[in-house]
Scaffold this motif. Structure first.
Motif, PDB file in Angstrom:
ATOM      1  N   LEU A  54      28.431  74.084  42.280  1.00 40.17           N
ATOM      2  CA  LEU A  54      27.433  75.148  42.312  1.00 40.17           C
ATOM      3  C   LEU A  54      27.660  76.169  41.200  1.00 40.17           C
ATOM      4  O   LEU A  54      26.701  76.641  40.572  1.00 40.17           O
ATOM      5  N   ALA A  55      28.921  76.505  40.938  1.00 38.93           N
ATOM      6  CA  ALA A  55      29.227  77.493  39.894  1.00 38.93           C
ATOM      7  C   ALA A  55      28.722  77.022  38.530  1.00 38.93           C
ATOM      8  O   ALA A  55      28.149  77.803  37.756  1.00 38.93           O
ATOM      9  N   ILE A  56      28.920  75.733  38.224  1.00 28.91           N
ATOM     10  CA  ILE A  56      28.447  75.187  36.943  1.00 28.91           C
ATOM     11  C   ILE A  56      26.928  75.196  36.885  1.00 28.91           C
ATOM     12  O   ILE A  56      26.318  75.574  35.875  1.00 28.91           O
ATOM     13  N   GLN A  57      26.291  74.788  37.983  1.00 25.64           N
ATOM     14  CA  GLN A  57      24.828  74.715  37.995  1.00 25.64           C
ATOM     15  C   GLN A  57      24.190  76.092  37.880  1.00 25.64           C
ATOM     16  O   GLN A  57      23.188  76.270  37.180  1.00 25.64           O
ATOM     17  N   LEU A  58      24.755  77.088  38.543  1.00 25.41           N
ATOM     18  CA  LEU A  58      24.235  78.444  38.414  1.00 25.41           C
ATOM     19  C   LEU A  58      24.413  78.966  36.997  1.00 25.41           C
ATOM     20  O   LEU A  58      23.542  79.668  36.461  1.00 25.41           O
ATOM     21  N   GLU A  59      25.531  78.615  36.378  1.00 26.16           N
ATOM     22  CA  GLU A  59      25.803  79.057  35.005  1.00 26.16           C
ATOM     23  C   GLU A  59      24.820  78.432  34.020  1.00 26.16           C
ATOM     24  O   GLU A  59      24.309  79.113  33.118  1.00 26.16           O
ATOM     25  N   ILE A  60      24.533  77.142  34.179  1.00 28.92           N
ATOM     26  CA  ILE A  60      23.698  76.428  33.200  1.00 28.92           C
ATOM     27  C   ILE A  60      22.218  76.498  33.557  1.00 28.92           C
ATOM     28  O   ILE A  60      21.364  76.760  32.703  1.00 28.92           O
ATOM     29  N   HIS A  61      21.889  76.270  34.828  1.00 31.00           N
ATOM     30  CA  HIS A  61      20.485  76.184  35.227  1.00 31.00           C
ATOM     31  C   HIS A  61      19.926  77.478  35.794  1.00 31.00           C
ATOM     32  O   HIS A  61      18.715  77.705  35.744  1.00 31.00           O
ATOM     33  N   GLY A  62      20.770  78.283  36.388  1.00 27.98           N
ATOM     34  CA  GLY A  62      20.277  79.458  37.072  1.00 27.98           C
ATOM     35  C   GLY A  62      19.954  79.157  38.531  1.00 27.98           C
ATOM     36  O   GLY A  62      20.125  78.037  39.009  1.00 27.98           O
ATOM     37  N   PRO A  63      19.460  80.170  39.265  1.00 28.30           N
ATOM     38  CA  PRO A  63      19.303  80.029  40.720  1.00 28.30           C
ATOM     39  C   PRO A  63      18.080  79.231  41.168  1.00 28.30           C
ATOM     40  O   PRO A  63      17.997  78.841  42.334  1.00 28.30           O
ATOM     41  N   ASP A  64      17.118  78.983  40.297  1.00 30.22           N
ATOM     42  CA  ASP A  64      15.862  78.357  40.718  1.00 30.22           C
ATOM     43  C   ASP A  64      15.678  76.969  40.111  1.00 30.22           C
ATOM     44  O   ASP A  64      14.606  76.628  39.604  1.00 30.22           O
ATOM     45  N   PRO A 113      16.217  72.605  40.599  1.00 28.79           N
ATOM     46  CA  PRO A 113      16.381  71.572  41.628  1.00 28.79           C
ATOM     47  C   PRO A 113      17.830  71.182  41.889  1.00 28.79           C
ATOM     48  O   PRO A 113      18.214  70.931  43.047  1.00 28.79           O
ATOM     49  N   SER A 114      18.666  71.126  40.839  1.00 28.47           N
ATOM     50  CA  SER A 114      20.067  70.761  41.038  1.00 28.47           C
ATOM     51  C   SER A 114      20.806  71.818  41.846  1.00 28.47           C
ATOM     52  O   SER A 114      21.663  71.502  42.685  1.00 28.47           O
ATOM     53  N   THR A 115      20.482  73.074  41.594  1.00 26.49           N
ATOM     54  CA  THR A 115      21.081  74.156  42.368  1.00 26.49           C
ATOM     55  C   THR A 115      20.677  74.036  43.836  1.00 26.49           C
ATOM     56  O   THR A 115      21.506  74.181  44.750  1.00 26.49           O
ATOM     57  N   PHE A 154      22.274  78.034  54.149  1.00 24.26           N
ATOM     58  CA  PHE A 154      22.314  77.275  52.894  1.00 24.26           C
ATOM     59  C   PHE A 154      21.103  76.347  52.771  1.00 24.26           C
ATOM     60  O   PHE A 154      20.527  76.196  51.682  1.00 24.26           O
ATOM     61  N   LEU A 155      20.701  75.728  53.874  1.00 28.94           N
ATOM     62  CA  LEU A 155      19.543  74.839  53.824  1.00 28.94           C
ATOM     63  C   LEU A 155      18.264  75.620  53.526  1.00 28.94           C
ATOM     64  O   LEU A 155      17.383  75.135  52.796  1.00 28.94           O
ATOM     65  N   ASN A 156      18.163  76.821  54.039  1.00 24.80           N
ATOM     66  CA  ASN A 156      16.996  77.649  53.727  1.00 24.80           C
ATOM     67  C   ASN A 156      16.992  78.089  52.262  1.00 24.80           C
ATOM     68  O   ASN A 156      15.928  78.219  51.646  1.00 24.80           O
ATOM     69  N   LYS A 157      18.173  78.315  51.704  1.00 28.69           N
ATOM     70  CA  LYS A 157      18.250  78.608  50.263  1.00 28.69           C
ATOM     71  C   LYS A 157      17.740  77.420  49.455  1.00 28.69           C
ATOM     72  O   LYS A 157      16.984  77.578  48.486  1.00 28.69           O
ATOM     73  N   ALA A 158      18.168  76.223  49.849  1.00 30.50           N
ATOM     74  CA  ALA A 158      17.703  75.009  49.166  1.00 30.50           C
ATOM     75  C   ALA A 158      16.194  74.873  49.288  1.00 30.50           C
ATOM     76  O   ALA A 158      15.486  74.591  48.310  1.00 30.50           O
ATOM     77  N   LEU A 159      15.682  75.091  50.500  1.00 35.45           N
ATOM     78  CA  LEU A 159      14.250  74.924  50.746  1.00 35.45           C
ATOM     79  C   LEU A 159      13.423  75.922  49.943  1.00 35.45           C
ATOM     80  O   LEU A 159      12.360  75.565  49.398  1.00 35.45           O
ATOM     81  N   ALA A 160      13.880  77.152  49.855  1.00 33.01           N
ATOM     82  CA  ALA A 160      13.133  78.176  49.110  1.00 33.01           C
ATOM     83  C   ALA A 160      12.961  77.770  47.653  1.00 33.01           C
ATOM     84  O   ALA A 160      11.877  77.939  47.062  1.00 33.01           O
ATOM     85  N   ILE A 161      14.023  77.231  47.056  1.00 30.20           N
ATOM     86  CA  ILE A 161      13.938  76.785  45.658  1.00 30.20           C
ATOM     87  C   ILE A 161      13.007  75.586  45.537  1.00 30.20           C
ATOM     88  O   ILE A 161      12.159  75.516  44.634  1.00 30.20           O
ATOM     89  N   GLN A 162      13.140  74.629  46.448  1.00 30.06           N
ATOM     90  CA  GLN A 162      12.325  73.418  46.385  1.00 30.06           C
ATOM     91  C   GLN A 162      10.848  73.726  46.570  1.00 30.06           C
ATOM     92  O   GLN A 162      10.000  73.134  45.889  1.00 30.06           O
ATOM     93  N   LEU A 163      10.522  74.626  47.485  1.00 28.54           N
ATOM     94  CA  LEU A 163       9.121  75.007  47.662  1.00 28.54           C
ATOM     95  C   LEU A 163       8.573  75.665  46.409  1.00 28.54           C
ATOM     96  O   LEU A 163       7.406  75.458  46.040  1.00 28.54           O
ATOM     97  N   LYS A 164       9.412  76.432  45.733  1.00 26.65           N
ATOM     98  CA  LYS A 164       8.983  77.114  44.514  1.00 26.65           C
ATOM     99  C   LYS A 164       8.821  76.149  43.346  1.00 26.65           C
ATOM    100  O   LYS A 164       7.861  76.241  42.576  1.00 26.65           O
ATOM    101  N   VAL A 165       9.737  75.198  43.241  1.00 24.06           N
ATOM    102  CA  VAL A 165       9.741  74.292  42.089  1.00 24.06           C
ATOM    103  C   VAL A 165       8.868  73.061  42.324  1.00 24.06           C
ATOM    104  O   VAL A 165       8.095  72.650  41.456  1.00 24.06           O
ATOM    105  N   HIS A 166       8.984  72.456  43.509  1.00 24.97           N
ATOM    106  CA  HIS A 166       8.311  71.190  43.788  1.00 24.97           C
ATOM    107  C   HIS A 166       7.073  71.322  44.663  1.00 24.97           C
ATOM    108  O   HIS A 166       6.186  70.456  44.607  1.00 24.97           O
ATOM    109  N   GLY A 167       7.042  72.340  45.510  1.00 22.44           N
ATOM    110  CA  GLY A 167       5.979  72.423  46.497  1.00 22.44           C
ATOM    111  C   GLY A 167       6.404  71.769  47.808  1.00 22.44           C
ATOM    112  O   GLY A 167       7.470  71.158  47.904  1.00 22.44           O
ATOM    113  N   PRO A 168       5.553  71.846  48.846  1.00 21.52           N
ATOM    114  CA  PRO A 168       5.951  71.391  50.189  1.00 21.52           C
ATOM    115  C   PRO A 168       5.913  69.885  50.390  1.00 21.52           C
ATOM    116  O   PRO A 168       6.427  69.399  51.401  1.00 21.52           O
ATOM    117  N   ASP A 169       5.312  69.139  49.472  1.00 25.65           N
ATOM    118  CA  ASP A 169       5.100  67.708  49.700  1.00 25.65           C
ATOM    119  C   ASP A 169       5.907  66.828  48.754  1.00 25.65           C
ATOM    120  O   ASP A 169       5.488  65.717  48.410  1.00 25.65           O
TER     121      ASP A 169
END
Length: 646
Positions: A535-545, A547-549, A572-587
């Motif tokens: 997670l530390a590497i992904q936040l550093e390179i990709h940021g918080p929003d 898909p890998s994060t 943690f699962l809600n954090k994942a879901l919030a990003i996925q809804l923002k990036v990918h959408g609900p479907d």
């Protein structure tokens, strides 16, 4: 091009970059089956084994026969058309969507609606020529969109006709008119020249198949634009016309053409009218075929050849979301969405599936044809085939992925021999497809073959070797052999930590894989430690929003669930879901997986009602986006059945 001498693309010897699309010139430069996939009849060798493998992967690889010639795996190189029988059967349109009995040949559907007036190809070309003539005379204010064509060409040209008869097709005593057999679905804000080119290419493809000149229902030319100015989009369609009269225009035709342009963001998938036209076709067993202008296909090919370029097609195939589609006339948008919600089983998810099926078949046919624009036995062709395989792997079409990777293998083997890093890379890609299919032993076999080659030609301290060790670790983890999985992941980690130019994202992947393996062994604290490093590497390179994060947040949630710390898991699962809804959408499949994981967590908490809501959502979306037989869908159904029975 014989007309304007435009040179070829840097990747091939084809001359499709030419903008001369007059019919005579088009015949010279456009291969008949390109850009509206209909399936060419070919006769080549076939024979991947039934399990999708190329050979027995558990045996020591035999890389040459007794004569020293390379032994190449066989691959089914037959045309990638939907349905159809033997090679003498007529191929079907690529984009047939919906009911299985809709997948017939182009002549297999007899229109059931009332015949509508259509415009012949000669009329399309005449309109195209009028636009070109205008643009040559007005370079500073050219016609760009289909709406511009209506305003600048159609309305003035038809103003002298009697009221009620002022449609373009009535010019010159209706010499361009006929009975429509193909319905053109397009957007008024899209590129007009691209629309014309796509129709010309489609007609040439039909002509090559022995189908005489057809007639197109193109509203630009058929509808009286003085009475209903569609370009301005200010007159709503009566609800009765929407549900009956308009449907008759679709059902009177044997095919609906969906014009996909530009390739990286087709406007048709954003317009509710275009989605509704595809739904009507699906309901009435009318074939849906996606077509594109030749220049779009060439641009797509060149984009795919760029680093990461293949990912754009994966996004196009995954991002369709009909519930967000709009219409210029708000009343039309409301009426159409009301019809979808009331009359279509599955609602918007069914509409999404119809379009995704059509788009996927278009992409498959297009990529197959574009591969033929490269010189045979070249690096360019092999790289293109590899990228095609990655595209289909990315959308879960693993059989097609293996076909393309196998073709790439054959090209690389003929160029460099079977002991080359390129061949090893295709083995790794084939292993990945088999892993997704759940064929872990086959995946291990290909990874072992790749590792033998890589160690020989690259040495033990190469990043590719580290990645192959990591792939072996993932495969053994999936097989339940966790100690072997950890052993391979540690070998991968040791190589990467010693590399001066180590790929940090690959390192994050290895940390994450180690975390998964330790979680599977019940070593939760070690798993959390490795996931936090990832997670530390992904936040550093990709940021918080990114898909890998989101993926790593989800893995941390699963570890805490296994540890029994459910509140932390849900966070943690809600954090994942919030990003996925923002990036990918609900479907999106990734979002759906998180729905399922949240459902699992609430089930373990004993809150079955809440779990049922999340798991039902996971099942609904998985069925629509991945199909009934996908492992993710089967798992979600199993969990839902379990929680509802307790």
């Amino acid at each position: 091009c014989t007309a304007c001498s435009v040179s070829s693309s840097p990747y091939s010897n084809c001359t499709l970059t030419c903008s001369c699309q007059r019919r005579a010139v088009a015949r010279e430069v456009v291969r008949p089956s390109m850009f509206c996939w209909r399936g060419k009849k070919k006769s080549r060798e076939s024979g991947t084994s039934n399990d999708g493998s190329l050979a027995d992967p558990t045996q020591t690889p035999s890389l040459a026969d007794a004569t020293g010639e390379p032994i190449l795996p066989q691959v089914d190189d037959r045309p990638y058309a939907v349905g159809g029988g033997g090679e003498e059967d007529e191929a079907v349109p690529s984009g047939c969507a919906g009911h299985s009995d809709a997948m017939t040949s182009i002549n297999g559907h007899v229109g059931s609606g009332k015949p509508s007036t259509g415009i012949l190809l000669t009329g399309i070309i005449a309109l195209q020529e009028s636009v070109r003539t205008y643009n040559e005379a007005n370079p500073r204010n050219p016609i760009v969109t289909t709406a511009d064509v209506s305003t600048t060409i159609v309305l003035p040209a038809t103003a002298h006709l009697p009221e009620g008869m002022q449609s373009y097709v009535n010019l010159d005593n209706g010499k361009y008119g006929g009975i429509a057999t193909r319905f053109v679905s397009h957007t008024w804000r899209a590129d007009a020249e691209g629309l014309f080119q796509a129709i010309v290419a489609h007609s040439i493809a039909l002509e090559a198949d022995g189908i005489p000149e057809v007639c197109y229902y193109l509203d630009l030319a058929i509808v009286d634009q003085h009475a209903m100015n569609q370009a301005q989009g200010c007159v709503p369609m009566e609800f009765e016309a929407l549900s009956t009269t308009f449907a008759e225009q679709i059902t009177a035709c044997s095919e609906v053409l969906v014009v996909a342009s530009p390739f990286y963001n087709p406007l048709v998938i954003q317009r509710v009218w275009c989605l509704y036209e595809a739904v009507l076709a699906w309901q009435h067993n009318v074939a849906v075929t996606v077509v594109s202008p030749p220049r779009e296909a060439v641009a797509l090919r060149d984009r795919i050849m760029e680093d990461g370029g293949h990912e754009i097609l994966i996004e196009v195939m995954m991002r369709i979301k009909s519930s967000d589609a709009v219409a210029t006339v708000v009343a039309d948008q409301m009426h159409i969405k009301a019809v979808i919600e009331a009359n279509i089983a599955g609602g918007y998810l069914t509409v999404d599936d119809i379009y995704k099926t059509a788009i996927r078949q278009w992409v498959l046919g297009l990529l197959t044809e574009l591969a033929e624009t490269f010189h045979p036995r070249t690096d360019g062709l092999a790289l293109f085939l590899v990228k095609c395989g990655l595209i289909f792997n990315g959308v879960g079409d693993t059989d097609k992925s293996i076909e393309f990777q196998t073709r790439a293998f054959r090209v690389y083997a003929s160029l460099y021999g079977v002991e080359s890093e390129h061949v090893a890379a295709t083995f790794v890609n084939i292993a990945s497809a088999n892993h997704i299919m759940g064929k872990y032993d086959t995946a291990v076999g290909y990874l072992d073959k790749a590792l033998v080659i890589q160690l020989k030609v690259l040495g033990p301290d190469h990043l590719s070797v580290a990645k192959t060790y990591g792939g072996l670790g993932d495969a053994y983890k999936a097989k339940g052999e966790y100690d072997r999985a950890i052993e391979f992941q540690k070998q991968s980690l040791a190589i990467q930590l010693n590399l001066e130019d180590s790929d940090r994202l690959s390192l994050a992947t290895t940390y994450s894989s180690l975390g998964i393996a330790h979680r599977s062994k019940g070593e939760h604290d070690r798993a959390i430690d490795f996931q936090n490093k990832a997670l530390a590497i992904q936040l550093e390179i990709h940021g918080p929003d990114h898909p890998s994060t989101a993926d790593t947040y989800g893995k941390l949630g699963n570890v805490y669930r296994s540890k029994g710390e459910y509140a932390t898991a849900v966070d943690f699962l809600n954090k994942a879901l919030a990003i996925q809804l923002k990036v990918h959408g609900p479907d999106h499949p990734s979002t759906t997986r998180t729905y399922c994981q949240i459902g699992d967590t609430y089930m373990e908490l004993g809150e079955n009602d809440v779990a049922t809501v999340w798991l039902q959502k996971a099942v609904t979306v998985s069925v629509a986006t991945l199909g009934d037989d996908h492992p993710q869908t089967r798992y979600a159904k199993h969990q839902l059945a379990f929680v509802t029975s307790h």
